[in-house]
Scaffold this active site. Sequence first.
Site, PDB file in Angstrom:
ATOM      1  N   HIS A 169       0.835  -1.213   0.000  1.00 33.57           N
ATOM      2  CA  HIS A 169       0.000   0.000   0.000  1.00 33.57           C
ATOM      3  C   HIS A 169       0.866   1.258   0.000  1.00 33.57           C
ATOM      4  O   HIS A 169       1.413   1.653   1.025  1.00 33.57           O
ATOM      5  CB  HIS A 169      -0.921  -0.022   1.233  1.00 33.57           C
ATOM      6  CG  HIS A 169      -1.970   1.043   1.239  1.00 33.57           C
ATOM      7  ND1 HIS A 169      -3.299   0.806   0.980  1.00 33.57           N
ATOM      8  CD2 HIS A 169      -1.889   2.366   1.472  1.00 33.57           C
ATOM      9  CE1 HIS A 169      -3.987   1.925   1.051  1.00 33.57           C
ATOM     10  NE2 HIS A 169      -3.149   2.902   1.352  1.00 33.57           N
ATOM     11  N   HIS A 229       1.106   5.370  -2.058  1.00 33.86           N
ATOM     12  CA  HIS A 229       0.453   6.366  -2.937  1.00 33.86           C
ATOM     13  C   HIS A 229       1.580   7.187  -3.560  1.00 33.86           C
ATOM     14  O   HIS A 229       1.919   8.251  -3.050  1.00 33.86           O
ATOM     15  CB  HIS A 229      -0.438   7.314  -2.136  1.00 33.86           C
ATOM     16  CG  HIS A 229      -1.575   6.687  -1.405  1.00 33.86           C
ATOM     17  ND1 HIS A 229      -2.879   6.736  -1.863  1.00 33.86           N
ATOM     18  CD2 HIS A 229      -1.635   6.012  -0.233  1.00 33.86           C
ATOM     19  CE1 HIS A 229      -3.681   6.119  -0.993  1.00 33.86           C
ATOM     20  NE2 HIS A 229      -2.950   5.670   0.009  1.00 33.86           N
ATOM     21  N   GLU A 275      -7.910   3.559  -8.292  1.00 38.40           N
ATOM     22  CA  GLU A 275      -8.825   3.991  -7.231  1.00 38.40           C
ATOM     23  C   GLU A 275     -10.151   4.507  -7.798  1.00 38.40           C
ATOM     24  O   GLU A 275     -10.175   5.198  -8.808  1.00 38.40           O
ATOM     25  CB  GLU A 275      -8.161   5.104  -6.421  1.00 38.40           C
ATOM     26  CG  GLU A 275      -9.002   5.606  -5.250  1.00 38.40           C
ATOM     27  CD  GLU A 275      -8.242   6.650  -4.419  1.00 38.40           C
ATOM     28  OE1 GLU A 275      -7.824   6.303  -3.317  1.00 38.40           O
ATOM     29  OE2 GLU A 275      -8.075   7.791  -4.896  1.00 38.40           O
ATOM     30  N   SER A 333     -19.003  10.563  -3.939  1.00 37.04           N
ATOM     31  CA  SER A 333     -20.154  10.489  -3.035  1.00 37.04           C
ATOM     32  C   SER A 333     -21.352  11.264  -3.552  1.00 37.04           C
ATOM     33  O   SER A 333     -22.479  11.028  -3.121  1.00 37.04           O
ATOM     34  CB  SER A 333     -19.756  11.012  -1.648  1.00 37.04           C
ATOM     35  OG  SER A 333     -19.131  12.265  -1.771  1.00 37.04           O
ATOM     36  N   HIS A 351     -12.019   3.626  -2.534  1.00 41.75           N
ATOM     37  CA  HIS A 351     -11.258   4.436  -1.571  1.00 41.75           C
ATOM     38  C   HIS A 351     -11.648   4.185  -0.124  1.00 41.75           C
ATOM     39  O   HIS A 351     -10.823   3.777   0.681  1.00 41.75           O
ATOM     40  CB  HIS A 351     -11.317   5.942  -1.888  1.00 41.75           C
ATOM     41  CG  HIS A 351     -10.624   6.748  -0.840  1.00 41.75           C
ATOM     42  ND1 HIS A 351     -11.296   7.515   0.075  1.00 41.75           N
ATOM     43  CD2 HIS A 351      -9.316   6.830  -0.506  1.00 41.75           C
ATOM     44  CE1 HIS A 351     -10.411   8.058   0.908  1.00 41.75           C
ATOM     45  NE2 HIS A 351      -9.210   7.669   0.575  1.00 41.75           N
ATOM     46  N   HIS A 378      -9.551   1.552   2.033  1.00 41.20           N
ATOM     47  CA  HIS A 378      -9.222   2.137   3.341  1.00 41.20           C
ATOM     48  C   HIS A 378     -10.439   1.940   4.240  1.00 41.20           C
ATOM     49  O   HIS A 378     -11.560   2.261   3.837  1.00 41.20           O
ATOM     50  CB  HIS A 378      -8.962   3.635   3.216  1.00 41.20           C
ATOM     51  CG  HIS A 378      -7.772   4.001   2.372  1.00 41.20           C
ATOM     52  ND1 HIS A 378      -7.844   4.215   1.014  1.00 41.20           N
ATOM     53  CD2 HIS A 378      -6.478   4.206   2.711  1.00 41.20           C
ATOM     54  CE1 HIS A 378      -6.649   4.536   0.561  1.00 41.20           C
ATOM     55  NE2 HIS A 378      -5.798   4.551   1.563  1.00 41.20           N
ATOM     56  N   GLU A 424     -10.274   4.138   9.594  1.00 43.76           N
ATOM     57  CA  GLU A 424      -8.951   4.708   9.851  1.00 43.76           C
ATOM     58  C   GLU A 424      -8.982   5.732  10.977  1.00 43.76           C
ATOM     59  O   GLU A 424      -7.979   5.930  11.668  1.00 43.76           O
ATOM     60  CB  GLU A 424      -8.472   5.361   8.543  1.00 43.76           C
ATOM     61  CG  GLU A 424      -7.177   6.114   8.624  1.00 43.76           C
ATOM     62  CD  GLU A 424      -6.757   6.674   7.274  1.00 43.76           C
ATOM     63  OE1 GLU A 424      -7.592   6.714   6.337  1.00 43.76           O
ATOM     64  OE2 GLU A 424      -5.589   7.071   7.152  1.00 43.76           O
ATOM     65  N   ASP A 448       2.142   3.151   3.329  1.00 42.50           N
ATOM     66  CA  ASP A 448       1.254   4.200   2.851  1.00 42.50           C
ATOM     67  C   ASP A 448       2.098   5.156   2.001  1.00 42.50           C
ATOM     68  O   ASP A 448       3.240   4.836   1.674  1.00 42.50           O
ATOM     69  CB  ASP A 448       0.570   4.929   4.024  1.00 42.50           C
ATOM     70  CG  ASP A 448      -0.913   5.169   3.747  1.00 42.50           C
ATOM     71  OD1 ASP A 448      -1.300   5.178   2.565  1.00 42.50           O
ATOM     72  OD2 ASP A 448      -1.682   5.341   4.693  1.00 42.50           O
TER      73      ASP A 448
HETATM   74  O1  MCF Z   1      -3.899   6.099   3.336  1.00 36.86           O
HETATM   75  C1  MCF Z   1      -3.762   7.484   3.470  1.00 36.86           C
HETATM   76  C2  MCF Z   1      -4.807   7.948   4.448  1.00 36.86           C
HETATM   77  N1  MCF Z   1      -6.147   7.522   4.122  1.00 36.86           N
HETATM   78  C3  MCF Z   1      -6.783   7.775   2.952  1.00 36.86           C
HETATM   79  N2  MCF Z   1      -6.311   8.147   1.804  1.00 36.86           N
HETATM   80  C4  MCF Z   1      -5.054   8.424   1.418  1.00 36.86           C
HETATM   81  C5  MCF Z   1      -3.868   8.189   2.131  1.00 36.86           C
HETATM   82  N3  MCF Z   1      -2.852   8.694   1.457  1.00 36.86           N
HETATM   83  C6  MCF Z   1      -3.330   9.216   0.334  1.00 36.86           C
HETATM   84  N4  MCF Z   1      -4.660   9.060   0.292  1.00 36.86           N
HETATM   85  C7  MCF Z   1      -5.467   9.544  -0.847  1.00 36.86           C
HETATM   86  C8  MCF Z   1      -6.570   8.633  -1.275  1.00 36.86           C
HETATM   87  O2  MCF Z   1      -6.111   7.645  -2.143  1.00 36.86           O
HETATM   88  O3  MCF Z   1      -6.100  10.734  -0.463  1.00 36.86           O
HETATM   89  C9  MCF Z   1      -7.334  10.883  -1.119  1.00 36.86           C
HETATM   90  C10 MCF Z   1      -7.570   9.591  -1.892  1.00 36.86           C
HETATM   91  O4  MCF Z   1      -7.327   9.784  -3.232  1.00 36.86           O
HETATM   92  C11 MCF Z   1      -8.336  11.158  -0.034  1.00 36.86           C
HETATM   93  S1  MCF Z   1     -10.031  11.248  -0.470  1.00 36.86           S
HETATM   94  C12 MCF Z   1     -10.200  12.632  -1.382  1.00 36.86           C
HETATM   95 FE    FE Z   2      -3.577   4.862   1.894  1.00 32.91          FE
END
Ligand code: MCF
Ligand code: FE
Length: 407
Positions: free
Chosen positions: A65, A67, A145, A149, A183, A210, A213, A310
């Site tokens: 995991h 990003h 991804e 909503s 997501h 996710h 969290e 992450d």
């Molecule tokens: O895992 C971490 C924290 N939780 C959720 N999302 C993300 C994280 N790091 C990046 N993200 C991205 C997620 O993929 O942030 C965005 C998404 O595209 C948040 S929702 C608009």
């Molecule tokens: Fe993440």
Amino acid sequence: MKILLAKYILTCDENFTILHDKAVVFDDKIIEICDFKNAVKKYGNEAEILDYRNDFLMPAFINPHVHLEFSANRTTLEYGDFLKWLKSVINSRDELSKEAKNAAIKKQIEILKKSGVGTIGEISSFGIDTEICANSGIRTIFFNEILGSNPNFINQSWEKFLTRFEYSKNFTNDMFIPAISVHSPYSTAEILTKKACDFARKNNLLMSTHFLESGYEREWLDGGNNDFKKYLLKFSENPKPFYTPKSFIEHFKELRTLFTHCVFVDDFSVFDVKFHAITHCAVSNRFLSAKTLDLNKIRASNINYNIATDGLSSNISLNFLDELRANLFIHDNENLCDFARELLQNSTSETAKFLGLDLGEISIGKIADFSIFNGFEVSDENQIALQIILQNKNVKKLFIKGKLCEF
Ligand code: MCF
Ligand code: FE
């Protein structure tokens, strides 16, 4: 073909067997594990000899995991409160991802490799990372991804997702495996989750999401009326939770899914151990969630858990050894040596098995993804896993599919 001699081989098999002064014979897969002399006798004519007699060999790590599109973040995103972080993501994600394009992403892939990672699970929000991952030499499960909503934009979200997914499919091979990420329950309407899960089932794709969290998310899904609602008002007129925690999980029935975070899950028996695993991002949770995953609850339910960094969106380093060290500090109630072993196993063979990858273990027939660590003296073999994590900033060498990685 190559013959590699090592002082210790951490096989990362079920019993965490450690071999002493043995050789591994391999091409893109592991052919034999035996005494060096026998290996030379049998294959010496055709094989290259790699002499690491003072060093340690173990399977390459799997970091399921990341990003990478957030690789440009240093101090732009706010840490310490999940909602503040989320707002800062919404404000800055376009800029950050533009900044990350190419150089920053490539640099982070290099950092991952140098720390011994052979496989990543990339959560791709925008698709700017597709070619870079496909050409990077690191094995990538590419989680396209999906989120959305607002009921007025559901079709648009789906179409955009499909376009990105189809594009990523062009790069499919054994080193680049397209997959899906829903997501989260607070950001993804039920119709989209259903469509995505049906699509994944039909096309036999891995899934990632996710889940639970933050305390905000937990309260929101439990029907509470908290600050999360105020935040969601930005995206729709009368926001209501799309799911309960239970009804969200039901969508992923019989679908191989990595549930990332889960720090606010009370009872892990809600998951199906055959199809579900927990991805644990300890540093990210420390920065955003103000809660630590309860590993004993996970163990009690027999569900598999794996270790991930992450993205730099919620971490200061994608170096996997940094993340493993952080785990040792964050989980300060764990027995140090036992936990170090579990961390290595859950970052290699356990994850590989779950993801259906034929690697993650030093045994005959497995794909030759492994790394070499500088050797050191140990009085007790029980210390090896721990000291590998504590003493190394990077690996000495990394082999992916039997080929030495240049870095
Ligand atoms: O895992 C971490 C924290 N939780 C959720 N999302 C993300 C994280 N790091 C990046 N993200 C991205 C997620 O993929 O942030 C965005 C998404 O595209 C948040 S929702 C608009
Ligand atoms: Fe993440």
